[in-house]
Design a protein around this motif. Structure first.
Motif, PDB file in Angstrom:
ATOM      1  N   ASP A  81       0.840  -1.197   0.000  1.00  0.00           N
ATOM      2  CA  ASP A  81       0.000   0.000   0.000  1.00  0.00           C
ATOM      3  C   ASP A  81       0.878   1.250   0.000  1.00  0.00           C
ATOM      4  O   ASP A  81       0.652   2.199  -0.766  1.00  0.00           O
ATOM      5  CB  ASP A  81      -0.910   0.028   1.232  1.00  0.00           C
ATOM      6  N   VAL A  89      -6.429   3.088  -1.538  1.00  0.00           N
ATOM      7  CA  VAL A  89      -5.758   2.419  -0.415  1.00  0.00           C
ATOM      8  C   VAL A  89      -5.108   3.409   0.551  1.00  0.00           C
ATOM      9  O   VAL A  89      -4.613   3.008   1.600  1.00  0.00           O
ATOM     10  CB  VAL A  89      -4.694   1.410  -0.914  1.00  0.00           C
ATOM     11  N   ARG A 132      -5.620   3.492   4.315  1.00  0.00           N
ATOM     12  CA  ARG A 132      -5.036   2.436   5.147  1.00  0.00           C
ATOM     13  C   ARG A 132      -3.644   2.803   5.659  1.00  0.00           C
ATOM     14  O   ARG A 132      -3.105   2.111   6.536  1.00  0.00           O
ATOM     15  CB  ARG A 132      -4.980   1.123   4.352  1.00  0.00           C
TER      16      ARG A 132
END
Length: 309
Positions: A141, A162, A165
């Motif tokens: 990520d 993403v 995250r």
């Protein structure tokens, strides 16, 4: 490959234990590419693959398999920068050798092959910041969002998907903001707003190494920015981190509801703010969406982007 000396390192033990299989892979690769030289490939394994396997720990056979496959896929031609990032990130390579090696090689290939990106800075950033993550998922990520941040504008949507995250401090290190929605809402977001201004130029004449054979025009299709030079059509990606042109099938221009106004003499206006940009006078085409204006003129092979941010 059969002549490689058997030593005590994890790499040499893995190579010795699977020598027949690797030799069979080499023969098949040699059949497909007559330019694959046995001595050069052996040196590549010793100099490139061996140190990474030895640094990774984990199962040396799995790591060797992944790197040998990657070596065959590239005929043993891998950049020094790829060697560095695989060596730097050996602990993640040990966890999931194929997934990590392929992901890093692909990202670096795009960074190295596209103009106005910063592959060396991306590798350096991951060297320092990957110490803050512990899993392969978290590392990939981080690598994806950082690849966008260091110039791969086409990754914007997938990176933002993403980005939430990431630890807020990591997101801030890439974008200057800890707020994903803030970055998503404004492709030209900066911590120091500068108002209405030219934010990017993208494209050049093909004869000088660019993309367009003649001055392009821009249009929206399905809400997405496209450009054409009359022969080919490209999807256009641009934000504060970079710009890219990806060839696509002919897209159908749609009637737009412009957010900007652009006068014939190059005065740009949005939200009560105006700015004279004489280089945009006599524009051949323009399209606007949100706080972004893309403009072309008959005299250049580039697209000029103006934003209010």
């Amino acid at each position: 490959m059969a002549a490689m000396e058997e030593l005590s390192s994890p790499f040499h033990r893995a190579l010795a234990a699977n020598r027949d299989r690797y030799n069979a892979q080499f023969r098949l690769a040699r059949h497909r590419s007559r330019n694959l030289d046995a001595n050069a490939f052996l040196k590549h394994l010793q100099d490139f693959v061996g140190p990474i396997v030895d640094a990774a720990g984990g199962d040396p056979v799995e790591v060797t398999d992944a790197l040998v496959d990657l070596s065959f896929a590239t005929n043993g031609r891998m950049s020094a920068l790829l060697h560095k990032i695989l060596l730097d990130q050996a602990r993640f390579l040990a966890m999931e050798p194929r997934r990590v090696s392929v992901a890093l090689a692909n990202a670096l290939h795009h960074l190295e092959s596209q103009p106005d990106t910063r592959p060396t800075a991306w590798v350096s950033f991951l060297f320092h910041r990957s110490k803050l993550v512990d899993t392969v998922d978290a590392f990939l990520d981080l690598a994806a969002v950082a690849a966008w941040g260091f110039g791969l504008a086409a990754l914007r949507e997938s990176a933002l998907a993403v980005a939430a995250r990431l630890h807020p401090d990591l997101l801030w290190a890439i974008t200057g903001s800890q707020d994903v929605e803030q970055v998503r809402a404004d492709p030209w977001w900066t911590a120091y707003p500068k108002g209405l201004r030219v934010v990017r130029k993208l494209g050049a004449f093909r004869g000088f190494g660019g993309t367009f054979v003649r001055p392009p025009t821009v249009f929206l299709s399905r809400g997405l920015l496209h450009a054409t030079d009359g022969e080919n059509t490209w999807r256009v990606y641009a934000d504060i981190h970079g710009g890219a042109l990806r060839k696509t099938e002919h897209a159908t221009p749609e009637v737009q509801s412009p957010t900007f106004t652009l006068s014939r003499d190059g005065v740009v206006s949005l939200n009560g703010e105006s700015r004279a940009l004489p280089q945009l006078a006599g524009a051949s085409s323009w399209a606007s969406f949100g706080n972004t204006l893309a403009v072309t003129t008959p005299w250049t092979h580039s697209i000029t982007f103006v934003a209010q941010s």
